[in-house]
Design a protein around this motif. Structure first.
Motif, PDB file in Angstrom:
ATOM      1  N   ALA A 191       0.852  -1.237   0.424  1.00 18.42           N
ATOM      2  CA  ALA A 191       0.050   0.457   0.355  1.00 18.42           C
ATOM      3  C   ALA A 191       1.053   1.653  -0.244  1.00 18.42           C
ATOM      4  O   ALA A 191       1.893   1.272   1.298  1.00 18.42           O
ATOM      5  CB  ALA A 191      -0.847   0.480   1.446  1.00 18.42           C
ATOM      6  N   TYR A 192       0.086   1.942  -0.647  1.00 17.60           N
ATOM      7  CA  TYR A 192       1.190   3.238  -1.151  1.00 17.60           C
ATOM      8  C   TYR A 192       1.323   4.571  -0.031  1.00 17.60           C
ATOM      9  O   TYR A 192      -0.167   4.880   0.810  1.00 17.60           O
ATOM     10  CB  TYR A 192       1.080   4.491  -2.290  1.00 17.60           C
ATOM     11  N   SER A 193       2.058   4.817   1.097  1.00 20.83           N
ATOM     12  CA  SER A 193       1.865   5.852   1.823  1.00 20.83           C
ATOM     13  C   SER A 193       2.951   6.689   2.014  1.00 20.83           C
ATOM     14  O   SER A 193       3.836   6.136   1.929  1.00 20.83           O
ATOM     15  CB  SER A 193       1.755   5.461   3.090  1.00 20.83           C
ATOM     16  N   GLN A 194       3.584   8.454   2.421  1.00 23.23           N
ATOM     17  CA  GLN A 194       4.257   9.118   2.703  1.00 23.23           C
ATOM     18  C   GLN A 194       5.239   8.790   3.652  1.00 23.23           C
ATOM     19  O   GLN A 194       6.964   8.822   3.022  1.00 23.23           O
ATOM     20  CB  GLN A 194       4.443  10.397   2.972  1.00 23.23           C
ATOM     21  N   GLU A 195       4.457   7.400   4.473  1.00 20.05           N
ATOM     22  CA  GLU A 195       5.894   7.618   5.531  1.00 20.05           C
ATOM     23  C   GLU A 195       6.877   5.904   4.691  1.00 20.05           C
ATOM     24  O   GLU A 195       7.721   6.445   4.829  1.00 20.05           O
ATOM     25  CB  GLU A 195       5.023   6.795   6.751  1.00 20.05           C
TER      26      GLU A 195
END
Length: 828
Positions: free
Chosen positions: A104-108
């Motif tokens: 899953a894409y996330s900025q963290e």
């Protein structure tokens, strides 16, 4: 890697920042070639049907179909590594694998991994419950037990929402989504968190119910280690773009395969009719054959039924064993000590934390009675009643302290829950032990601090009235002793009265110290000087006069740093610690007084939390009886003692120590064990200021020259006493019974100095009086005399022009010196 590949890698990175169109990367991809077959290490975790390991040990899923199609075209050699998602994500971060699908894409996460550009599939989180539970909103999660996958992006999103809504719930972190549904089905948790695709595929198999709550929409992509393997994800994006443009590609066929999307049939109608006819004939023939085979089937029916039962039992056993293993991992990882105990109080199972807590690390623990591990007396006094209640089907909570064999200085929260091996079959109970020592100690210290504050406020009010009463006992003997011969028969009685008054004033000062209002004007002092003066004082001689068998050891830091404080208060603190140590050694011993410079780099947890900083320390150590934990918790309470009542002091000694330390912005630590003695160590902030030299001036030099002084006080005896002393010193005294009367007199007459009482009930106080007089006569001089300690109104009066502050009861010398300092050259 060729030059073109390096260019692709660079363009791929900056394309995510929209520096150049992504299409430029695709134009360069045809020029990229590999000199040999590329081996790609791929991580696989169980998240069916997106990506998972099948029952035969192979890998499958939507991402696997797409990846293997691309690998065949690009001549990649794929090597799979299976594991839990959190472990594989860490391996990807450390570069141990080259590629991890379905992330899953996330900025963290983008801080430590890179994603491909093209999204493979969108997803979101859903909440599932048992069919009889109703969860309509996030607020219904209050107090619930929630199963979540360890390291899952939905776990972090849910935690943030719970914190923002101030909802308290308990999370159980598992290795995979499958475990979440297993725990929900087993009623071990109330809610399970899975992604949409997993829930849609598996909810029927587990008999769980989907709620209306969805959250945290995400995009699933391929991921690689940060700044590496960008040529791989560039190639993946190139193929994904082509696949999505072609409805007959592996992308759409794999989506249809795993998510059962309906497609239009392209079979001609006549062929369907022919197929149905053939099927009908086949069914007829089959029925005919079945009739003839019925006799054979009847003979083998019993064997088949037996085989089915055996196969079902084996499968159920395997599933149960796998579920038990997962629960065992959860229980073993718990920070609580947990044990299963039968109705005869014998251990059945226990995790490692429980073994560590009860100091039992031998195998096996099974069959050992609870009384043997925790102690028979502890079981009878603390647990027997709770266990009896638990075995009636109730959950019981107990807070207690373990027996001496199991660290008696700790605090335990015990939870006893009934254990059912089957519905309505109670076979024992689960004992959960949680160490809450730190929480209990903090609560006790907060209670003690609040108690000391309340007692201090009461003591401060009493001290104010006592100081006014004691003024006559201290000041009148001074006046009567002036010019009286030493051999006068009244000299000794007057000195006795004065000494008694001063002793009473010391007790009042203890009360003010207890109220934390005693240090009026801190000055630079050195603990070594205070210790030296105390050891050569009459008070020290009085303490040790009748003491035998006690050795006093003095260990002082040679270059001890100064501090800001009150010599009188610090001397009292030292004397109280000295007396406490002497009284603790009923059979003799050694008492050590030590000073040190101390530099704390980080917080130090002692009797209280001591912040980092530079300190000068005072430690008093005795080899006496020591204290228990219960006695330590009450050591600073007024009138509390573990020694013989009435042996010495007023019962305020250790309370005064606490108040004095706090008045000097200091901290205190205590180390003590029964039979091994006690160390009290005070930490005071250092000061770089130097100690001023003191000069003693004879009383004759303080004589006045008929200056007019107005005494303002609401008590008649205080006005009379003040006026008498002033007249004896050569001043012309006048009095005012209230602030209002003082303002009127100053409006019509001239006074060289005012002596202000700060607290005058029934009218305006000293500060308001001085403010109104300054409005009439801006240059009016004044000093402040009060039976209470210096407070904000005293300081405000000094800020607008008032001079010295003297505390009642005062001596002639103290009053004369204060007047001399304020009037200056006018005194002769």
């Amino acid at each position: 890697m060729s030059i073109i590949q390096y260019i692709c890698k660079f363009l791929y990175k900056i394309s995510f920042r929209k520096t150049i169109p992504f299409s430029v990367l695709f134009l360069l991809l045809p020029f990229v070639s590999f000199s040999e077959t590329t081996t790609v290490q791929v991580g696989i975790y169980n998240n069916a049907p997106i990506v998972f390991e099948d029952s035969n040990g192979g890998v499958d899923g939507l991402f696997v179909d797409i990846l293997e199609t691309i690998a065949e075209k690009e001549q990649w050699k794929l090597q799979y590594r299976t594991g839990h998602f959190a472990e594989l994500l860490q391996d990807l971060k450390e570069g141990k694998i080259d590629l991890l699908p379905a992330v899953a894409y996330s900025q963290e996460r983008e801080q430590f991994i890179d994603y491909n550009f093209e999204t493979v599939m969108s997803n979101w989180a859903e909440l599932y419950t048992q069919t009889n539970d109703v969860i309509k909103s996030m607020l219904d999660l209050q107090g619930k037990k929630i199963a979540v996958k360890q390291g899952d992006i939905h776990l972090h999103a849910l935690r943030k929402m719970m914190d923002s809504f101030d909802i308290e719930c308990r999370f159980f972190e598992t290795d995979e989504y499958l475990t979440n549904f297993e725990m929900l089905r087993a009623n071990y948790v109330d809610v399970a968190v899975v992604n949409r695709l997993f829930g849609m595929r598996n909810k029927s198999a587990f008999g769980v119910q989907q709620t209306q709550i969805i959250f945290n929409p995400i995009e699933l992509r391929f991921a690689v280690p940060k700044w590496t393997n960008t040529s791989i994800i560039g190639t993946l994006d190139s193929h994904l773009t082509q696949f999505k443009a072609d409805v007959n590609s592996i992308y759409y066929s794999s989506v249809n395969r795993w998510f059962a999307l309906e497609t239009k049939s392209s079979v001609p109608k006549w062929l369907l009719h022919l197929l149905y006819t053939v099927i009908g004939i086949a069914l007829f023939l089959s029925a005919t054959v079945l009739i003839f085979q019925q006799q054979v089937k009847n003979r083998t029916k019993q064997l088949e039924i037996t085989n089915v039962k055996l196969r079902s039992q084996v499968e159920e056993k395997e599933k149960a064993e796998e579920t038990l293993k997962k629960f065992a991992r959860i229980v073993e990882a718990s920070s609580d000590g947990m044990a299963l105990v039968d109705k005869q109080h014998r251990h059945v199972l226990a995790n490692q934390t429980y073994r560590d807590t009860v100091h039992f690390n031998e195998d096996p623990i099974e069959g050992i009675p609870l009384q043997t591990l925790l102690g028979s007396s502890f079981f009878k006094e603390e647990l027997e009643e709770a266990v009896t209640k638990c075995l009636t089907g109730k959950i019981v909570h107990v807070q207690t302290r373990p027996s001496k064999e199991h660290s008696n200085n700790r605090y335990w929260n015990l939870t006893l829950s009934p254990y059912y091996s089957a519905p309505h079959e109670l076979d024992g109970y689960v004992l959960d032990i949680r160490d809450v020592t730190d929480q209990v100690k903090l609560q006790n210290r907060l209670k003690n601090s609040q108690k000391m504050e309340a007692i201090g406020m009461l003591a401060g009010g009493v001290a104010h009235d006592l100081n006014n009463i004691l003024s006559g006992l201290v000041s009148y003997p001074d006046m009567l002793l002036i010019n009286r011969a030493v051999d006068d028969p009244m000299t000794k009685p007057l000195q006795t009265i004065k000494k008694s008054g001063k002793r009473a004033a010391v007790i009042v000062q203890d009360l003010l110290t207890l109220a934390r209002r005693g240090v009026d004007h801190p000055t630079p002092v050195n603990l070594n000087n205070i210790i030296h003066d105390f050891l050569t004082s009459p008070e020290h001689d009085d303490i040790i006069r009748d003491i035998e068998g006690v050795e006093c050891i003095i260990d002082l830091e040679e270059n001890l740093t100064n501090m800001q404080g009150s010599t009188a208060h610090l001397t009292k603190l030292l004397m109280n610690l000295f007396v406490n140590g002497i009284e603790a050694m009923t059979e003799g011993g050694s008492l050590t007084i030590q000073t040190r410079n101390a530099s704390l780099i980080k917080e130090q947890m002692g009797y209280e939390l001591i912040p980092p900083g530079e300190y000068t320390t005072l430690a008093v150590t005795d080899t006496g009886v020591g204290m228990t934990t219960a006695e330590l918790n009450r050591v600073f309470e007024p009138f509390y003692t573990n020694k013989v009542l009435g042996r010495s002091g007023t019962g305020l000694g250790m309370a005064v120590v606490w108040g004095s330390v706090k008045d000097h912005r200091g901290y205190i630590d205590i180390k003590s064990k029964p039979g091994q003695g006690t160390t009290f160590k005070a930490f005071f902030p250092i000061s770089q200021a130097t100690i001023p030299e003191t000069e003693t001036i004879p009383l004759d030099n303080y004589q006045g020259n008929n200056e007019r002084i107005l005494v303002i006080d609401d008590l008649e005896e205080q006005r009379t006493l003040g006026a008498t002393i002033l007249n004896s010193l050569g001043y012309i005294a006048d009095v005012a019974t209230s602030g209002e009367e003082a303002v009127k007199k100053c409006n019509h007459e001239e006074y060289d100095l005012l002596i202000l009482d700060m607290i005058m009930p029934g009218g305006i106080d000293g500060l308001t009086t001085f403010e109104q007089i300054l409005a009439i006569k801006p240059n009016q001089k004044a000093i402040i005399a009060s039976g209470f300690s210096e407070n904000s109104r005293v300081k405000r009066a000094q800020e607008i022009g008032a001079g010295s502050y003297i505390k009642k009861p005062y001596t002639i010398e103290v009053l004369a010196e204060a007047i001399h300092q304020e009037l200056g050259p006018k005194c002769s």
